[in-house]
Design a protein around this motif. Structure first.
Motif, short mmCIF file in Angstrom:
data_model
loop_
_atom_site.label_atom_id
_atom_site.label_comp_id
_atom_site.label_asym_id
_atom_site.label_seq_id
_atom_site.Cartn_x
_atom_site.Cartn_y
_atom_site.Cartn_z
N ASN A 1 0.81 -1.22 0.00
CA ASN A 1 0.00 0.00 0.00
C ASN A 1 0.84 1.27 0.00
O ASN A 1 0.57 2.21 0.73
CB ASN A 1 -0.94 0.02 1.21
N GLN A 2 1.88 1.28 -0.82
CA GLN A 2 2.75 2.46 -0.81
C GLN A 2 2.42 3.44 -1.93
O GLN A 2 2.99 4.52 -1.97
CB GLN A 2 4.21 2.01 -0.94
N LEU A 3 1.55 3.06 -2.86
CA LEU A 3 1.26 3.96 -3.97
C LEU A 3 -0.21 4.33 -4.00
O LEU A 3 -1.07 3.57 -3.54
CB LEU A 3 1.61 3.29 -5.31
N THR A 4 -0.49 5.50 -4.54
CA THR A 4 -1.87 5.92 -4.77
C THR A 4 -1.87 6.87 -5.95
O THR A 4 -0.83 7.31 -6.39
CB THR A 4 -2.45 6.60 -3.51
N ILE A 5 -3.07 7.14 -6.47
CA ILE A 5 -3.18 8.19 -7.49
C ILE A 5 -3.51 9.47 -6.75
O ILE A 5 -4.48 9.52 -6.00
CB ILE A 5 -4.30 7.85 -8.50
N MET B 1 1.70 8.26 -7.11
CA MET B 1 2.69 8.84 -6.20
C MET B 1 2.60 8.14 -4.85
O MET B 1 1.57 7.55 -4.54
CB MET B 1 2.39 10.34 -6.09
N THR B 2 3.66 8.21 -4.09
CA THR B 2 3.57 7.77 -2.71
C THR B 2 3.01 8.93 -1.90
O THR B 2 3.23 10.08 -2.26
CB THR B 2 4.96 7.41 -2.16
#
Lengths: 224, 572
Positions: free
Chosen positions: B188-192, B202-203
Motif C-alpha cells: 500500500n505504498q502507492l496511490t493516485i 505517487m507515494t
C-alpha cells in the motif's frame, strides 16, 4: 484553473514536508473516535467512512496536512496511501492552511455569463488578494470554483464548503464581507422559483425563514 | 459446456471467465491497458470495449425469438461494454474490432484521448519497442491528433523509491501499479494523487516506495511512466537479446528473462510460470547481475600465472593423480548446476574420495513467504538430492589445520569468504578452484584456478526449494563459442542480421571461461577416467534414469516450466 489552462504544469510534490500540527495536538478525542467508529459500522468495509472522517478532521484542524490524513487513515483503519488519494482528489478538502472564510466564487458557464468573473475580480480588488490567496489578516481566502449547481441564481458564491450566497451584486458582496468580519454567517437562504410564486407563498421550504425570490439573472459586464 | 460466440465463431468455456481473458486466450488480440490477469479490473482505461449481446427471449414462450432465417435474434446492449470487467455467460454473443466497425472506432477514439496528454518522447523512452500504448496505437490508433493545445506537464524524473523512477507525463492512469501494491504485494505504498487531468501515481508524503518487490510495477506499467533506475537509458529493447532462464539469487528459482547487450547482462525481467513466481520477480533477483559482467577472469592460472587450458587441466590431474583418496576433499556448489555437481561426484569417486560436500549460504530472516528465501543459493536442493551434505564448518576447518587434507578441490565456491579457513591455512594444501569472479577470496590460495561459466553462460538444471527441477539456458556467450552456435541462446537483431564486420560488433566482453560439463570431462580424461557425454542433456538423461531423486527430470520433460521431482531421497 484559469492559469492552469494557460500554463498547464503540475508542480512536483513535496515528498517530505515538515509537520505543521504539533504531535501533542495530533489526536482525536474519545468522542471523535466513537463518532468515526459509528460511521465505519454503517458501511460494509471501513474505507466507506474515510470521507466523513476526513471531514471531521478538517473541521477540527481547519485543514488536512499529511500528518492529519495519516491520523485519519489509522483511525479508520485503511492504508495511508488510500486516504491520501481521497483527500487530494476533492478540492473541498483543504490540503493547505486557508483563511477563516473560504469564498468559492463560481465562474463556470452560467455564472460567467451572468458576471461571475465580475464578482470574483471585485472581491479580489476589495480584499487586495488574487484568487487562491489568503488575506493578511487570515480572514478570507478567495477561490475560483467550478459549477456549484446554483445556475438559477447566478452569479453566486459559497462560503467555506457551506452556505451559498445567491444573486450576487457589488452591494451584496460589500454587505457579506462586512457581516463576515463581524462574525455573522449568512443564514441558509431558500430561493423561490417563478412557478411557485402563486402557491405556497413562493416558499418551498417551510423550515427556513430566509427566502429570496427569483430574479432574472444579470448579464456580465463583459458580455454585450 | 457453456458456449459463447466471438466474432461469429462459437467457443466453449469453463467456469467463470472474464470476456477479455477469454478473448486473449483464444487469440483475439483485444487491446487493453488497465487489465491484468492477476488483479482486479477497474475498467478505467476503456480500451477493451466490445459489443455484447444475448439472444432475445420471447417472454411468453421463454424461447429465443427467431429471424426469417431461423436464427435467434441477438439483442445487443445499447452501449459498448468493457470486456475486462464482464463475465462470460452461456449464449452470449460478442463482437470485437474484427467484426464491428463501432468497436474499431471506439478503440481508435479512445487512443486519441489517451494520447492527448501523453508526450511523444518515444525516441528517448525506455518502454519504446515493448510498449503496449505504442503497439496498440500502431495497430488501432488514429493517424494523428486533433488536439492543438499544450500538453499537461507533470512531475518527471521522480525517484519513487530506490529502484523505480516516475515520469508522470507518460502515465495514462491505468492504476496497475497502485493495484499491485494494494492487491499483490500489499505494501500500500502507492496511490493516485490529485484529480482529472492533473493526476499521477505517487507515494503519500513521507513514504518511500521501497518494498522488496517494487520493480514489478515497471513491468506491468503499460507505458514508460515507471522505469528502472538501474537499467534505464542503458539499452533499447531491440538491441538486446532475451533468453528465458531462471534466477539464481535465491532458492526459489523464479523464472526470468536475461536481457543481454554487447554480451553483458543489462536487465532481468520476470517470466510467467504459474507454479513458481506467477508474473512477478523480487527486486533482488533483478539487481544482482553485476557478478555476471564484472570482475570476470581472463583465463586459467597456475599459482597466479596465466596458462593455456590444456596446461591447467594437466595441472589439475597432476594434483589428483598421486593423492590418497581419503585425503582429497571435494567441495561441490549450490551455485553450480546439477550436471556439474554430478560430474564432480563422479570425479571424486574415480579418485577414491568421499562424496563431495557443499557449502550452505543461509541467511536467517531474509526470506518471506513469497519469492525470497533464507537460502541464498539456487541449487542446495539439487546438491542434497545428489547425496551431498552441507559442510560442517568446524569439522572442515580442523581437518585443514590438522593436515588431514592434501588436496582441496573447490568447484564454484569460496570457502575463504565464508570464513571456513584463511588463505594462510591453505598454504600446505593443494587447492584446485573453479571460480566465477576474480573477487573470489580463495583465489590467492589456489594452485590451479579454472574460470567457470556462470549461470547465464551455461546449460544445466537447478532444483528449487520446492523440488522443482528447472532449466538454465545460456544468455551470454563465452570466448571461443559463436553466440548463434549455442542453439538455446536468445538472439537479438544483431545476431540475426549482423556480421563480425559491422562497426558495432563487439567481442570485448566474451569471458574466457568454461562450463563444468566441459572442464570436468577434460580433467577426467587426463586422469584416464571416461566421462563421455555429448553435453548436459545426456548427463541429465543418465542422472534421471540412474537416480530416483531426479526421476523424470529430462530436458525434454523440463521444457520451459520445469518438472516437479518426487519427495524420494530428500533429507534436507
Amino acid at each position: 484553473m484559469g492559469d492552469f489552462i494557460k500554463h498547464p504544469f503540475v508542480d512536483a510534490p513535496d515528498r517530505n514536508p515538515a509537520p505543521l500540527i504539533p504531535g501533542d495536538q495530533l489526536v482525536f478525542t474519545s468522542e471523535e473516535k466513537k463518532q468515526i467508529q459509528t460511521w465505519i459500522s454503517r458501511y460494509p468495509t471501513a474505507d466507506g467512512a474515510i470521507m466523513r472522517a476526513l471531514w471531521l478532521a478538517q473541521e477540527k484542524f481547519s485543514f488536512l496536512p499529511p500528518e492529519v490524513i495519516k491520523l485519519v487513515a489509522e483511525e479508520v483503519g485503511i492504508p495511508y496511501a488510500n486516504a491520501y488519494g481521497v483527500a487530494t482528489f476533492y478540492t473541498q478538502y483543504f490540503k493547505e492552511k486557508k483563511g477563516k472564510h473560504v469564498l468559492d466564487v463560481c465562474t463556470c458557464f452560467s455564472c460567467q455569463l451572468c458576471g461571475g468573473y465580475d464578482m470574483l475580480h471585485y472581491i479580489e480588488e476589495k480584499l487586495g488578494v488574487h484568487k487562491g490567496e489568503t488575506t493578511k489578516d487570515g480572514l478570507f481566502t478567495v477561490q475560483e470554483a467550478e459549477c456549484l449547481g446554483a445556475c438559477g441564481t447566478a452569479p453566486m458564491l459559497q462560503i467555506t464548503n457551506g452556505t451559498f450566497v445567491h444573486n450576487l451584486n457589488k452591494d451584496k458582496v460589500d454587505a457579506l464581507l462586512d457581516a463576515l468580519r463581524e462574525g455573522k454567517m449568512p443564514a441558509f437562504t431558500s430561493v423561490t422559483l417563478p412557478q411557485d410564486e402563486d402557491e405556497m407563498g413562493g416558499n418551498r421550504r417551510t423550515d427556513v425563514n430566509s427566502v429570496e425570490s427569483y430574479i432574472v439573472p444579470p448579464v456580465s459586464e463583459t458580455v454585450s | 459446456m457453456p458456449n459463447i460466440t466471438v466474432d461469429n465463431e462459437t467457443l466453449e468455456f469453463d467456469g467463470t471467465q472474464r470476456l477479455l481473458q477469454l478473448c486473449l486466450e483464444t487469440d483475439v488480440d483485444l487491446p487493453h491497458f488497465c487489465y491484468h490477469p492477476a488483479m482486479s479490473a477497474p475498467a478505467n482505461c476503456r480500451q477493451c470495449l466490445i459489443e455484447v449481446g444475448m439472444p432475445q427471449i420471447n417472454r411468453e414462450t421463454g424461447k429465443p425469438n427467431l429471424d426469417e432465417n431461423g436464427q435467434p435474434i441477438i439483442q445487443f446492449m445499447p452501449k459498448l461494454q468493457t470486456s475486462c470487467s464482464m463475465d462470460a455467460v452461456d449464449g452470449m454473443v460478442i463482437r470485437t474490432h474484427k467484426s464491428s466497425e463501432l468497436v474499431k472506432r471506439a478503440q481508435k477514439d479512445n487512443l486519441e484521448f489517451l494520447l492527448i496528454n501523453h508526450p511523444l518522447d518515444c525516441p528517448i523512452c525506455d518502454q519504446a519497442g515493448h510498449c503496449p500504448l505504442q503497439n496498440q496505437t500502431y495497430k488501432h490508433g488514429p493517424e494523428g491528433s486533433r488536439f492543438e493545445f499544450r500538453k499537461v506537464g507533470k512531475p518527471k524524473q521522480i525517484d519513487l523509491g530506490p529502484n523505480v523512477v516516475l515520469d508522470g507525463e507518460r502515465c495514462i492512469n491505468c492504476t496497475r501499479c497502485v493495484r499491485f501494491t494494494e492487491e499483490i504485494s500489499k505494501s500500500n505504498q502507492l496511490t493516485i494523487v490529485e484529480r482529472g487531468v492533473r493526476n499521477y501515481p505517487m507515494t503519500p508524503p513521507g513514504v518511500e516506495f521501497d518494498e522488496p518487490y517494487s520493480m514489478n510495477v515497471i513491468d506491468i506499467c503499460p507505458v514508460g511512466a515507471l522505469t528502472s533506475k538501474d537499467s534505464r537509458f542503458r539499452a533499447r529493447t531491440w538491441e538486446m537479446s532475451k533468453t528465458a532462464s531462471i534466477s539464481t539469487v535465491n532458492a526459489r528459482g523464479s523464472n526470468c528473462y536475461y536481457w543481454v547487450k554487447d554480451n553483458k547482462i543489462v536487465e532481468i525481467t520476470p517470466r510467467t510460470n504459474m507454479d513458481v513466481n506467477e508474473y512477478w520477480l523480487a527486486d533482488e533477483d533483478r539487481l544482482d547481475y553485476h557478478k555476471f559482467n564484472d570482475n570476470r577472469p581472463s583465463g586459467p592460472t597456475i599459482s597466479g600465472a596465466e596458462v593455456t587450458w590444456e596446461a591447467a587441466y594437466k595441472a589439475v590431474s597432476d594434483c589428483l593423480k598421486g593423492a590418497d583418496g581419503s585425503r582429497v576433499q571435494f567441495v561441490g556448489s549450490a551455485y553450480a548446476t546439477v550436471e556439474d555437481n554430478y560430474l564432480l561426484s563422479k570425479l571424486a569417486a574415480a579418485v577414491g574420495a568421499a562424496t563431495p560436500i557443499y557449502l550452505a549460504h543461509t541467511e536467517a530472516g531474509h526470506g518471506d513467504s513469497w519469492l525470497r528465501t533464507d537460502d541464498r543459493t539456487p541449487n542446495a536442493q539439487g546438491c542434497e538430492r545428489l547425496g551431498f551434505r552441507a559442510a560442517n564448518a568446524a569439522d572442515l576447518k580442523s581437518r585443514i589445520l590438522d593436515g588431514g587434507i592434501d588436496v582441496l578441490y573447490v568447484m564454484e565456491e569460496d570457502p575463504v569468504a565464508l570464513g571456513l579457513c584463511s588463505v594462510a591455512d591453505l598454504s600446505k594444501v593443494k587447492v584446485v578452484l573453479h571460480f566465477y569472479n576474480t573477487t573470489n577470496q580463495t583465489l590467492p590460495a589456489a594452485d590451479v584456478a579454472i574460470p567457470a561459466a556462470t549461470a547465464v553462460e551455461t546449460v544445466g538444471t537447478l532444483v528449487n526449494d520446492q523440488g522443482l527441477a528447472q532449466r538454465l539456458r545460456p544468455a551470454k556467450s563465452i570466448a571461443g563459442v559463436n553466440r548463434t552456435l549455442s542453439m538455446e541462446i536468445g538472439k537479438c537483431r544483431a545476431d540475426r542480421h549482423g556480421t563480425p564486420f559491422d562497426k558495432w560488433y563487439d567481442e570485448s566482453n566474451l569471458i574466457n571461461c568454461q562450463p563444468g560439463w566441459i572442464s570436468l570431462p577434460k580433467i577426467a580424461a587426463e586422469l584416464n577416467v571416461a566421462m563421455n557425454y555429448k553435453g548436459p542433456r545426456n548427463i541429465m538423461a543418465e542422472l534421471s534414469s540412474a537416480n530416483d531423486a531426479f526421476a523424470g527430470a529430462t530436458y525434454e520433460a523440463m521444457g520451459e516450466f520445469g518438472v516437479r521431482l518426487s519427495e524420494i531421497g530428500v533429507t534436507a
